[in-house]
Design a protein around this motif. Structure first.
Motif, PDB file in Angstrom:
ATOM      1  N   SER A  44     -13.746   2.008   0.425  1.00  0.00           N
ATOM      2  CA  SER A  44     -13.542   1.514  -0.941  1.00  0.00           C
ATOM      3  C   SER A  44     -13.558   2.635  -1.967  1.00  0.00           C
ATOM      4  N   ASN A  45     -14.216   3.747  -1.641  1.00  0.00           N
ATOM      5  CA  ASN A  45     -14.491   4.755  -2.664  1.00  0.00           C
ATOM      6  C   ASN A  45     -13.983   6.153  -2.349  1.00  0.00           C
ATOM      7  N   ASN A  46     -13.546   6.424  -1.113  1.00  0.00           N
ATOM      8  CA  ASN A  46     -13.098   7.784  -0.835  1.00  0.00           C
ATOM      9  C   ASN A  46     -11.664   8.000  -1.326  1.00  0.00           C
ATOM     10  N   SER A  47     -11.184   9.211  -1.209  1.00  0.00           N
ATOM     11  CA  SER A  47      -9.839   9.549  -1.701  1.00  0.00           C
ATOM     12  C   SER A  47      -8.908   9.801  -0.530  1.00  0.00           C
ATOM     13  N   GLU A  48      -8.868   8.847   0.390  1.00  0.00           N
ATOM     14  CA  GLU A  48      -8.046   8.976   1.581  1.00  0.00           C
ATOM     15  C   GLU A  48      -7.461   7.627   1.981  1.00  0.00           C
ATOM     16  N   ASN A  49      -6.370   7.670   2.751  1.00  0.00           N
ATOM     17  CA  ASN A  49      -5.932   6.474   3.449  1.00  0.00           C
ATOM     18  C   ASN A  49      -6.910   6.218   4.590  1.00  0.00           C
ATOM     19  N   ASN A  50      -7.265   4.952   4.800  1.00  0.00           N
ATOM     20  CA  ASN A  50      -8.322   4.623   5.739  1.00  0.00           C
ATOM     21  C   ASN A  50      -7.834   3.697   6.849  1.00  0.00           C
ATOM     22  N   THR A  51      -8.174   4.047   8.085  1.00  0.00           N
ATOM     23  CA  THR A  51      -7.937   3.192   9.234  1.00  0.00           C
ATOM     24  C   THR A  51      -9.287   2.865   9.855  1.00  0.00           C
ATOM     25  N   ILE A  52      -9.577   1.573   9.989  1.00  0.00           N
ATOM     26  CA  ILE A  52     -10.828   1.142  10.609  1.00  0.00           C
ATOM     27  C   ILE A  52     -10.482   0.442  11.915  1.00  0.00           C
ATOM     28  N   ARG A  53     -10.908   1.028  13.032  1.00  0.00           N
ATOM     29  CA  ARG A  53     -10.682   0.472  14.354  1.00  0.00           C
ATOM     30  C   ARG A  53     -11.956  -0.257  14.782  1.00  0.00           C
ATOM     31  N   SER A  63     -23.825 -12.029   4.110  1.00  0.00           N
ATOM     32  CA  SER A  63     -23.636 -12.898   2.959  1.00  0.00           C
ATOM     33  C   SER A  63     -22.608 -12.282   2.014  1.00  0.00           C
ATOM     34  N   GLY A  64     -21.618 -13.072   1.606  1.00  0.00           N
ATOM     35  CA  GLY A  64     -20.524 -12.547   0.793  1.00  0.00           C
ATOM     36  C   GLY A  64     -19.377 -12.007   1.604  1.00  0.00           C
ATOM     37  N   GLY A  65     -19.556 -11.925   2.929  1.00  0.00           N
ATOM     38  CA  GLY A  65     -18.476 -11.498   3.812  1.00  0.00           C
ATOM     39  C   GLY A  65     -18.381  -9.993   3.963  1.00  0.00           C
ATOM     40  N   PHE A  66     -17.626  -9.560   4.962  1.00  0.00           N
ATOM     41  CA  PHE A  66     -17.238  -8.154   5.057  1.00  0.00           C
ATOM     42  C   PHE A  66     -16.347  -7.860   3.861  1.00  0.00           C
ATOM     43  N   PHE A  67     -16.688  -6.810   3.084  1.00  0.00           N
ATOM     44  CA  PHE A  67     -16.164  -6.668   1.731  1.00  0.00           C
ATOM     45  C   PHE A  67     -15.604  -5.267   1.495  1.00  0.00           C
ATOM     46  N   TYR A  68     -14.375  -5.216   0.949  1.00  0.00           N
ATOM     47  CA  TYR A  68     -13.719  -3.965   0.560  1.00  0.00           C
ATOM     48  C   TYR A  68     -13.207  -4.154  -0.855  1.00  0.00           C
ATOM     49  N   PHE A  69     -13.473  -3.165  -1.740  1.00  0.00           N
ATOM     50  CA  PHE A  69     -13.015  -3.282  -3.124  1.00  0.00           C
ATOM     51  C   PHE A  69     -12.633  -1.902  -3.648  1.00  0.00           C
ATOM     52  N   ARG A  70     -11.349  -1.617  -3.647  1.00  0.00           N
ATOM     53  CA  ARG A  70     -10.816  -0.354  -4.160  1.00  0.00           C
ATOM     54  C   ARG A  70     -10.485  -0.535  -5.634  1.00  0.00           C
ATOM     55  N   THR A  71     -11.030   0.331  -6.495  1.00  0.00           N
ATOM     56  CA  THR A  71     -10.842   0.189  -7.935  1.00  0.00           C
ATOM     57  C   THR A  71      -9.899   1.220  -8.540  1.00  0.00           C
ATOM     58  N   MET A  72      -9.499   2.252  -7.772  1.00  0.00           N
ATOM     59  CA  MET A  72      -8.608   3.263  -8.335  1.00  0.00           C
ATOM     60  C   MET A  72      -7.887   4.009  -7.214  1.00  0.00           C
ATOM     61  N   GLY A  73      -6.727   4.564  -7.538  1.00  0.00           N
ATOM     62  CA  GLY A  73      -5.996   5.424  -6.613  1.00  0.00           C
ATOM     63  C   GLY A  73      -4.979   4.687  -5.756  1.00  0.00           C
TER      64      GLY A  73
END
Length: 256
Positions: A44-53, A63-73
């Motif tokens: 969510s916060n690094n400056s890279e394209n991300n692949t999660i295997r 609680s709230g689920g597995f969560f990803y929130f990118r706010t910029m870039g």
């Protein structure tokens, strides 16, 4: 004629420019629920394209689920199941990797929908199971990009429940102006008795495109107490080779 020799410091600078590699995208290999959420948090916060295997197995959502929130870039997220231990070989089957809401939690929420966030979001090869709507988020999946594309492919969504009249429903998929692709998925045996649709697709500014192909959407319960909009609620889409069976209720509703 003799060639003048370059000073050593200049030679060193030239070599460094030639041999310094370009930035490398981040790749994660996860095999438990805590590591999965940690990888989503980092992505969510690094400056890279991300692949999660994600290694094949069962992952109970927090609680709230597995969560990803990118706010910029402009950075992509590719989240895929079916990997072996060590993440060297992938088997492209949704049944091998289960994300389980335990009938209590949201399963998965992936957001890159702030203005100026242009990355793509991809989800493949997961069994999304027993989600419950929570804190206004959809029970099984809420996934939204801004100018990026959204792709959900070869996943199964089963036994998810949207219980309350104020819940967000089962699946909510959106892009502001990118392309949405929903392909090769099974959405079955889910329950949303107070919601007017099982899946909501949205292109908020009408500039993108939407492709809904090769899916099975059947045996879901929805809208027993309000008018049924349809198993699929869409604004504008191309649909091809889908199986839609919803007990005599409307399968598709589009206001356009």
């Amino acid at each position: 004629m003799r060639t003048p020799m370059l000073p050593a410091v200049i030679i060193a600078i030239v070599i460094a420019c030639v041999t310094t590699p370009a930035a490398i995208a981040a790749t994660f290999c996860v095999s438990n629920a805590a590591d999965l959420q940690a990888a989503l948090g980092t992505a969510s916060n690094n400056s890279e394209n991300n692949t999660i295997r994600v290694v094949a197995g069962t992952y109970n959502s927090p609680s709230g689920g597995f969560f990803y929130f990118r706010t910029m870039g402009t950075f992509d997220l590719d989240l895929e199941g079916g990997w072996n231990t060590g993440c060297t070989i992938q088997t492209p089957k949704a049944s091998l990797t289960t994300l389980d809401g335990q009938s209590t939690h949201v399963v998965l929420a992936l957001f890159g929908n702030n203005a100026g966030v242009n990355g793509n979001l991809t989800l493949r090869y997961f069994n999304v199971y027993r989600g419950a709507d929570q804190n206004g988020y959809s029970a099984a999946l809420q996934m939204a990009a801004y100018d990026g594309d959204v792709r959900i492919e070869s996943c199964r969504f089963r036994n998810n429940v949207s219980g309350g009249s104020n819940g967000a429903g089962l699946l909510s998929i959106a892009s502001h102006s990118g392309t949405i692709t929903f392909a090769g998925n099974v959405v079955a045996n889910n329950s949303a008795p107070t919601r007017p649709a099982v899946i909501s697709f949205s292109l908020s500014n009408g500039l993108g495109a939407m492709y809904i192909n090769n899916n099975t959407i059947a045996d879901n319960t929805f809208a027993t107490s309000v008018e049924a909009l349809g198993a699929i609620f869409i604004y504008r889409a191309t649909l091809s080779n889908n199986i839609l069976i919803n007990g005599g209720k409307r399968e598709i509703y589009s206001p356009e």
